[in-house]
Write a protein that holds these residues in place. Structure first.
Motif, mmCIF file in Angstrom:
data_model
loop_
_atom_site.group_PDB
_atom_site.id
_atom_site.type_symbol
_atom_site.label_atom_id
_atom_site.label_comp_id
_atom_site.label_asym_id
_atom_site.label_seq_id
_atom_site.Cartn_x
_atom_site.Cartn_y
_atom_site.Cartn_z
ATOM 1 N N TRP A 1 0.663 -1.314 0.068
ATOM 2 C CA TRP A 1 -0.111 -0.361 0.094
ATOM 3 C C TRP A 1 0.805 0.979 -0.087
ATOM 4 O O TRP A 1 1.488 1.416 1.031
ATOM 5 C CB TRP A 1 -0.742 -0.182 0.934
ATOM 6 N N LYS A 2 0.803 1.614 -0.987
ATOM 7 C CA LYS A 2 1.334 3.075 -0.967
ATOM 8 C C LYS A 2 0.946 4.410 -1.034
ATOM 9 O O LYS A 2 -0.046 5.355 -2.088
ATOM 10 C CB LYS A 2 2.143 3.507 -2.702
ATOM 11 N N ILE A 3 0.900 4.618 0.235
ATOM 12 C CA ILE A 3 0.026 6.194 0.802
ATOM 13 C C ILE A 3 1.177 6.933 0.588
ATOM 14 O O ILE A 3 2.056 7.231 0.617
ATOM 15 C CB ILE A 3 0.387 6.257 1.878
ATOM 16 N N THR A 4 1.247 8.544 0.052
ATOM 17 C CA THR A 4 1.224 9.942 -0.527
ATOM 18 C C THR A 4 0.646 10.783 0.145
ATOM 19 O O THR A 4 -0.608 11.267 0.019
ATOM 20 C CB THR A 4 1.233 9.885 -1.731
ATOM 21 N N TYR A 5 1.212 11.541 1.128
ATOM 22 C CA TYR A 5 0.699 12.365 2.051
ATOM 23 C C TYR A 5 1.351 13.333 0.845
ATOM 24 O O TYR A 5 1.833 14.307 1.522
ATOM 25 C CB TYR A 5 1.293 12.298 3.694
ATOM 26 N N ASP A 6 0.060 14.734 1.028
ATOM 27 C CA ASP A 6 0.398 16.081 0.384
ATOM 28 C C ASP A 6 -0.759 16.914 1.614
ATOM 29 O O ASP A 6 -0.656 18.634 0.867
ATOM 30 C CB ASP A 6 -0.627 16.049 -0.963
ATOM 31 N N SER A 7 -0.815 16.393 2.440
ATOM 32 C CA SER A 7 -1.339 17.703 3.143
ATOM 33 C C SER A 7 -1.788 16.997 4.577
ATOM 34 O O SER A 7 -2.001 16.464 4.911
ATOM 35 C CB SER A 7 -3.287 18.182 2.977
ATOM 36 N N ALA B 1 1.630 22.038 2.205
ATOM 37 C CA ALA B 1 0.800 22.457 1.289
ATOM 38 C C ALA B 1 0.408 22.280 0.307
ATOM 39 O O ALA B 1 0.108 22.333 -0.428
ATOM 40 C CB ALA B 1 1.347 23.873 1.313
ATOM 41 N N GLY B 2 1.325 20.310 0.441
ATOM 42 C CA GLY B 2 0.673 20.052 -1.264
ATOM 43 C C GLY B 2 2.111 20.130 -2.033
ATOM 44 O O GLY B 2 2.030 19.871 -3.692
ATOM 45 N N LYS B 3 3.437 21.135 -1.846
ATOM 46 C CA LYS B 3 4.444 21.559 -2.154
ATOM 47 C C LYS B 3 5.573 20.432 -2.210
ATOM 48 O O LYS B 3 5.716 19.263 -1.831
ATOM 49 C CB LYS B 3 4.998 22.316 -1.719
ATOM 50 N N GLU B 4 5.908 19.533 -3.505
ATOM 51 C CA GLU B 4 6.599 18.390 -4.020
ATOM 52 C C GLU B 4 7.403 17.826 -2.738
ATOM 53 O O GLU B 4 7.918 17.122 -2.365
ATOM 54 C CB GLU B 4 7.293 18.558 -5.615
ATOM 55 N N GLU B 5 8.217 19.155 -2.425
ATOM 56 C CA GLU B 5 9.823 18.658 -1.370
ATOM 57 C C GLU B 5 8.584 18.798 0.129
ATOM 58 O O GLU B 5 9.453 18.298 0.596
ATOM 59 C CB GLU B 5 10.039 20.141 -1.153
ATOM 60 N N ASN B 6 7.708 18.894 0.376
ATOM 61 C CA ASN B 6 6.656 18.138 1.444
ATOM 62 C C ASN B 6 5.953 17.700 1.336
ATOM 63 O O ASN B 6 5.116 17.171 2.156
ATOM 64 C CB ASN B 6 5.871 19.659 1.740
ATOM 65 N N VAL B 7 6.058 16.329 0.094
ATOM 66 C CA VAL B 7 5.451 15.223 0.354
ATOM 67 C C VAL B 7 5.410 14.377 1.079
ATOM 68 O O VAL B 7 7.266 14.142 1.072
ATOM 69 C CB VAL B 7 5.281 15.059 -1.434
ATOM 70 N N ARG B 8 5.355 13.633 1.351
ATOM 71 C CA ARG B 8 5.320 12.309 2.335
ATOM 72 C C ARG B 8 5.268 11.362 2.079
ATOM 73 O O ARG B 8 3.943 10.458 1.229
ATOM 74 C CB ARG B 8 4.934 12.982 3.831
ATOM 75 N N TRP B 9 5.852 10.043 1.806
ATOM 76 C CA TRP B 9 5.511 8.592 1.439
ATOM 77 C C TRP B 9 5.492 7.735 2.582
ATOM 78 O O TRP B 9 6.449 8.051 3.369
ATOM 79 C CB TRP B 9 6.410 8.301 -0.232
ATOM 80 N N VAL B 10 4.709 7.225 2.299
ATOM 81 C CA VAL B 10 4.574 5.927 3.202
ATOM 82 C C VAL B 10 3.906 4.250 2.939
ATOM 83 O O VAL B 10 2.908 4.687 1.655
ATOM 84 C CB VAL B 10 3.420 6.819 4.570
ATOM 85 N N ASP B 11 5.220 3.477 2.665
ATOM 86 C CA ASP B 11 4.618 2.281 2.375
ATOM 87 C C ASP B 11 4.061 1.135 3.486
ATOM 88 O O ASP B 11 4.939 1.290 4.681
ATOM 89 C CB ASP B 11 6.069 1.556 1.586
ATOM 90 N N LEU B 12 3.270 0.163 3.258
ATOM 91 C CA LEU B 12 2.473 -0.228 4.377
ATOM 92 C C LEU B 12 2.261 -1.732 3.180
ATOM 93 O O LEU B 12 1.663 -1.829 2.214
ATOM 94 C CB LEU B 12 1.239 -0.131 4.663
#
Length: 289
Positions: A209-215, A226-237
């Motif tokens: 499960w690949k989750i991308t937090y954008d906010s 704020a959804g900026k690319e450098e602030n996006v966080r990726w989480v794998d489960l």
């Protein structure tokens, strides 16, 4: 005077004339059949393997069997979830008993032989608060597993994690609510993580499960990301069980590979979510801002 019969002066007798007419008619019919069969030979029409009515009947039978299988799966998972909640609420906190019940969930998923449940749950229909699937984190093996999917803000002094909720909103969108309590006369705060997700099945039958937090919005309403690319966080489960009543996810190995035993290290890497049917009431009881 001598009279001659017609066939005696070169004309065929009546019976012979009728036979010739019949032969000519048969010849014309034969030529017509040959012509018809020749034209149809150029446009071959395959035979139906079975009547359409029979095909529709078989389709209905398969659909009925699938619905019955899903019903049995739902009943089995519901029973295991009730057993887990009973184990968690008895106050004994017996780790091996808890892991034994979670293992039943994993075995039930293997028996269902359906690795596409998570895709169905996350794809869904357009999101709304009333149509979202809501889950509550019923059990987690370690604080590190919570930090893997959350903000880690509960680790600051005088803070404590109260609840974690997962909302599947459809169209591969999700939200994670962290309810954190603060020592003193303060209301609980809620952090909201929003993002997208996708499911990737591997060859061994497991799912990532690949989750991308954008906010991310904290309890004061401040948007941390704020959804900026450098602030996006990726989480794998690593998803080991996905059902409308329960989801069992595991933090993968540090190199990203899947764990052969999801409950290794006494379930240290596991997170178990169960269905929450009345999220609003739950949040009201928690006195969340």
């Amino acid at each position: 005077r001598q009279y001659h019969k017609p066939w005696q002066i070169g004309l065929p007798p009546p019976m012979l004339h009728q036979q010739q007419q019949q032969q000519q008619t048969l010849l014309l019919l034969l030529l017509l059949l040959l012509k018809t069969s020749g034209s149809s030979a150029n446009s071959f029409v395959p035979f139906d393997s079975e009547p359409k009515a029979a095909t529709g009947g078989r389709r209905r039978v398969r659909q009925t069997e699938r619905l019955e299988q899903e019903k049995r799966q739902n009943q089995a998972v519901t029973g295991i979830v009730k057993e887990l909640e009973k184990e968690l609420n008895d106050g004994k906190n017996n780790l091996q008993n808890i892991l034994s019940v979670i293992q039943k969930l994993l075995q039930q998923q293997q028996q269902s032989n359906n690795n596409n449940n998570l895709k169905s749950l996350t794809a869904g229909t357009p999101s709304s608060s009333s149509s979202s699937l809501s889950y509550r984190l019923a059990w987690v093996g370690s604080d590190e597993a919570i930090c893997h999917i959350g903000t880690s803000q509960h680790k600051v002094p005088l803070a404590r994690m109260q609840e974690v909720f997962l909302l599947l909103q459809g169209r591969n969108r999700l939200e994670v609510y962290e309810v954190i309590s603060l020592l003193g006369p303060f209301p609980n705060i809620r952090n909201t993580l929003q993002g997208s997700c996708q499911t990737v099945n591997n060859k061994s039958g497991g799912g990532v499960w690949k989750i991308t937090y954008d906010s991310m919005i904290d309890g004061t309403g401040k948007e941390l990301l704020a959804g900026k690319e450098e602030n996006v966080r990726w989480v794998d489960l690593q998803v080991c069980c996905a059902d409308s009543n329960a989801i069992v996810a595991v933090v993968p190995n540090e190199d990203g590979s899947l764990r052969s035993n999801p409950l290794e290290d006494n379930g240290k890497h596991a997170l178990v979510f169960v269905r929450e049917d009345d999220l609003d009431t739950k949040l009201d009881k928690l006195r969340v801002l």
